[in-house]
Each structure stands twice: as C-alpha cells, then as structure tokens.
Scaffold this motif. Structure first.
Motif, PDB file in Angstrom:
ATOM      1  N   ARG A 168       7.683  20.533  69.113  1.00 42.33           N
ATOM      2  CA  ARG A 168       8.848  21.213  68.537  1.00 42.33           C
ATOM      3  C   ARG A 168       9.062  22.579  69.169  1.00 42.33           C
ATOM      4  O   ARG A 168      10.205  22.976  69.453  1.00 42.33           O
ATOM      5  N   HIS A 170       8.481  23.463  72.091  1.00 42.55           N
ATOM      6  CA  HIS A 170       8.981  23.322  73.455  1.00 42.55           C
ATOM      7  C   HIS A 170      10.310  22.554  73.496  1.00 42.55           C
ATOM      8  O   HIS A 170      10.776  22.168  74.573  1.00 42.55           O
ATOM      9  N   GLY A 171      10.914  22.354  72.325  1.00 44.25           N
ATOM     10  CA  GLY A 171      12.242  21.762  72.267  1.00 44.25           C
ATOM     11  C   GLY A 171      12.287  20.255  72.377  1.00 44.25           C
ATOM     12  O   GLY A 171      13.355  19.688  72.636  1.00 44.25           O
TER      13      GLY A 171
END
Length: 251
Positions: A168, A170-171
């Motif tokens: 999460r 790191h997207g």
C-alpha cells in the motif's frame, strides 16, 4: 525466487526490484497448476511487467485440473486432499507434483543439468521462498542438496500485514491469495468471497465438487471439496465457523 503470486512472494519480488532485499534474483519461477483463479494470472502479469529479472512459467503436463478431470472420468485416484466422511482428508501429493517438481526441473535446466544427470555436491542455487513470520511453521529445508532455501521475509522479520502495508505504501493494490480454485484448504471466508465476487471460479468449483463426488473405483467413499462433507451449493460459509489454519497446509 519461487513465485506463487500471492501476498508474500509478490511483496518479495517487488522489494527485490526496489533493491530493498539483495542480491537481485537471477529469475523467478511460477509453477502453474492451470487451476488458479483469474486474479492470480493477472497478478503474475503485473509482477512480470514490474521486475527487472525474468519470470518463468512452468507446468507439469497439462496441469492439475486436467489430471483430476481425466482420472475422475476413469474413476481413478488423484492425490489431492479431498474430504471424506470416514477417513478425513485424502493424501496430498499435488504440491510436490505440480509445484515443487516443475520448479526444480526448471532450476536444473537453468544450471545446465541434463535429464538424469546428477547435481553438484555443493550448493549452487539459493532459492528464495516467500514465507513471512506468521507462517514460520512452513519453513522447510530443500530436499535437493545443491539447492538452499532462503526466507528473506523471515530475515527482515516481516509479517503478512507488513507485506500488505509495504504494498500500500508503494501504491500497489493488495494481492489476493494464490491457490487453486478448488483447494480443499480454503477457509469459509475464501469460499464466500469466491461466491460473492468470482462467479467463474465458483462455477468451476461447483462442477469440480460434483465431478469428484463418487470417489474412486473400489471404494464407496464420497469426496467433497468442503470439510463439512456437504456439496458446495449447500454449505454454510459463516466465517465464525472457521477453525482452520491455512498456513499449516498451504502450498
């Protein structure tokens, strides 16, 4: 990297791509049972597009699903731990035959060993396994002397929730669990999620459940996918009834 495309091995692959765990793997190997839900193959495509090392896909024969269907048509036994009312879960050989064996076969090819040729006496391959701290009971040494199992997530003391948090931060979206759609080790929450959100896998699982029902030649035992020994279409998937630890049985 032995890649399952679930939470832990996905995190491990991407952490390696970021240089957060070293050394960079020479490759990742995914053993395809041809029975994973679509989201696993989507995740595998995503990993392959976002890591700097090759991702090999290997398969034993035509896959586990094809073997079960073929043998069921001839009333022959498949070593998958389906449930029975008299003897409990059956023998599990599917992990060894359709995960470990094809991965090790690819490793032999990559190090230049021909069929039947003995491996070296010293360790020449370090194989990363995506096991986190909460799954440490699953850590097992390699059965091949020249392959050494390494658990990088254990070394950095990461739990499953740490992996999800890393993804999460790191997207990335949280990966779904990697397992065959008909795996008898699914807990109730997994079955309910499949019923609610993955109609294709659910339909295939119901058909598989019906296919294996009459068991094998020479026995009156009936086989089931769910541990309640009820047809999937009649099961109660209340998560409160879960008393089943996937980590002790996962591939």
């Amino acid at each position: 990297l032995s890649l399952g495309a679930g939470v832990q091995s996905t995190t491990l692959a991407l952490m390696a791509a970021y240089g957060e765990i070293e050394p960079m793997p020479d490759c990742a190997i995914f053993a395809d049972t041809a029975a994973e839900p679509k989201h696993v193959y989507d995740q595998l495509d995503f990993i392959q597009a976002n890591v700097p090392f090759p991702v090999y896909r290997v398969m034993e024969g035509e896959g586990l699903e094809a073997q079960i269907i073929d043998r069921a048509s001839r009333s022959e036994f498949t070593k998958v731990p389906f449930f029975t009312k008299e003897k409990g879960p059956g023998m599990r050989q599917c992990t060894a035959d359709f995960k470990i064996f094809p991965i090790n076969r690819k490793v032999r090819e990559l190090v230049g060993l021909k069929k039947g040729q003995r491996g070296p006496k010293e360790v020449v391959v370090k194989m990363w396994i995506g096991i986190s701290m909460d799954e440490s009971v699953r850590m097992k040494p390699s059965q091949t002397k020249w392959i050494e199992h390494i658990w990088p997530l254990i070394d950095v003391q990461m739990y499953r929730y740490d992996c999800i948090r890393w993804m999460r931060e790191h997207g990335y979206r949280e990966p779904s669990k990697s397992a065959c759609y008909f795996c008898p080790y699914h807990d109730n929450a997994t079955w309910q999620n499949m019923l609610d959100h993955d109609p294709d896998s659910w339909e295939r699982a119901v058909k598989m459940d019906e296919l294996i029902r009459n068991g094998v030649r020479g026995t009156t035992e009936k086989l089931y996918l769910h541990r309640s020994m009820q047809p999937l279409t009649e099961c109660d998937f209340d998560p409160a009834r879960d008393q089943f630890d996937m980590f002790d049985n996962e591939c």
